[in-house]
Design an enzyme around this catalytic site. Structure first.
Site, PDB file in Angstrom:
ATOM      1  N   LYS A  13      -8.717 -11.637  -0.480  1.00  0.00           N
ATOM      2  CA  LYS A  13      -9.947 -10.996  -0.964  1.00  0.00           C
ATOM      3  C   LYS A  13      -9.619  -9.744  -1.798  1.00  0.00           C
ATOM      4  O   LYS A  13     -10.173  -9.561  -2.871  1.00  0.00           O
ATOM      5  CB  LYS A  13     -10.849 -10.582   0.210  1.00  0.00           C
ATOM      6  CG  LYS A  13     -11.306 -11.732   1.081  1.00  0.00           C
ATOM      7  CD  LYS A  13     -12.319 -11.275   2.115  1.00  0.00           C
ATOM      8  CE  LYS A  13     -11.787 -10.304   3.160  1.00  0.00           C
ATOM      9  NZ  LYS A  13     -10.737 -10.855   4.051  1.00  0.00           N
ATOM     10  N   ARG A 127       2.806  -7.976   3.378  1.00  0.00           N
ATOM     11  CA  ARG A 127       1.870  -7.296   2.467  1.00  0.00           C
ATOM     12  C   ARG A 127       2.202  -5.814   2.288  1.00  0.00           C
ATOM     13  O   ARG A 127       2.486  -5.102   3.242  1.00  0.00           O
ATOM     14  CB  ARG A 127       0.453  -7.429   3.042  1.00  0.00           C
ATOM     15  CG  ARG A 127      -0.584  -6.676   2.252  1.00  0.00           C
ATOM     16  CD  ARG A 127      -1.936  -7.226   2.468  1.00  0.00           C
ATOM     17  NE  ARG A 127      -2.562  -6.741   3.681  1.00  0.00           N
ATOM     18  CZ  ARG A 127      -3.849  -6.929   3.962  1.00  0.00           C
ATOM     19  NH1 ARG A 127      -4.606  -7.630   3.143  1.00  0.00           N
ATOM     20  NH2 ARG A 127      -4.357  -6.469   5.088  1.00  0.00           N
ATOM     21  N   ARG A 171      -7.621  -9.836  14.712  1.00  0.00           N
ATOM     22  CA  ARG A 171      -8.493  -9.848  13.531  1.00  0.00           C
ATOM     23  C   ARG A 171      -8.922 -11.271  13.185  1.00  0.00           C
ATOM     24  O   ARG A 171     -10.055 -11.508  12.773  1.00  0.00           O
ATOM     25  CB  ARG A 171      -7.779  -9.176  12.348  1.00  0.00           C
ATOM     26  CG  ARG A 171      -7.736  -7.651  12.488  1.00  0.00           C
ATOM     27  CD  ARG A 171      -6.599  -7.015  11.713  1.00  0.00           C
ATOM     28  NE  ARG A 171      -6.722  -7.184  10.288  1.00  0.00           N
ATOM     29  CZ  ARG A 171      -5.689  -7.124   9.441  1.00  0.00           C
ATOM     30  NH1 ARG A 171      -4.466  -6.901   9.897  1.00  0.00           N
ATOM     31  NH2 ARG A 171      -5.890  -7.273   8.166  1.00  0.00           N
TER      32      ARG A 171
END
Ligand code: AMP
Length: 213
Positions: A13, A127, A171
């Protein structure tokens, strides 16, 4: 134009939001970035959000909704926004619809970016994010040109504290329970487009741009 990017953590996203901002001249409104900024600046909002974020839990709706709706009222968001990470449950989605309707506005499209769970764990583990402009990188799939430095603004890259295996699992659980019902909500409203996150960021971006046209 108001566009929502839906999808599990690690679906891409943030990457897609940054690409769309560059191409469509819209503003990115990322609830996670707003919280991280508040945390960094040690504001009252940051202090309230901290414990939830560290555990990978959702920050309570009253706090989150107020923060995002306030951001959407800023003059730079007049032409619309790319919403990344908000809404994350039905209550937030309904509050957003209501607030936009008050200004005779509405969500135009919701892009659901689909990704497999094992891919999420791989991606989030590698990431890196720019401290300055929040552009995300992946050490395997999309490394920066210079190690540790953002291609867009030269800012320093860092790894998020909640990108660790235990918090990622939490999450993902919350995404399935709380956020995935939004797929149906926006499908029923005739606004949902599904895009599979594969073939790299550019390929996914092309699919999203086609869907938005
Ligand atoms: P993100 O950067 O979108 O992965 O968000 C990081 C963390 O911020 C999440 O794990 C939550 O703790 C919090 N957060 C971000 N967006 C929301 C939201 N819409 N509702 C509740 N909590 C949120």
């Amino acid at each position: 134009m108001y566009i929502i990017l839906l999808g599990a953590p690690g679906a891409g996203k943030g990457t897609q939001a940054v690409m769309l901002v560059d191409k469509m001249k819209l503003v990115q409104v990322a609830s996670g970035d707003l919280f991280r900024k508040a945390l960094q600046q040690e504001t009252a909002l940051g202090k309230k959000a901290k414990a939830y974020m560290e555990k990978g839990q959702l920050v309570p709706d009253e706090i989150t909704i107020q923060m995002v709706l306030e951001r959407l009222e800023a003059p730079d968001v007049n032409n619309g926004a790319i919403l990344d990470g908000f809404p994350r449950n039905l209550k937030q989605a309904k509050a957003l619809d209501k607030a936009l309707a008050k200004q005779s506005r509405a969500i135009d499209k919701v892009i659901n970016i689909k990704v497999l769970e094992e891919e999420v764990i791989r991606r989030l583990g590698g990431r890196w994010i720019c401290r300055n402009c929040q552009a995300p990188y992946n050490e395997v799939d999309s490394p920066p040109k210079v190690k540790g430095k953002c291609d867009r603004c030269g800012g320093e890259l860092y790894q998020r504290a909640d990108d660790n295996p235990t918090t990622i699992k939490k999450r993902l659980e919350i995404y399935l329970k709380e956020t995935s019902p939004l797929i149906d909500y926006y499908k029923k409203a005739g606004k949902l487009v599904e895009v599979i996150s594969e073939g790299g960021p550019e390929a996914v971006n092309k699919k999203i741009l086609t869907a938005l046209r």
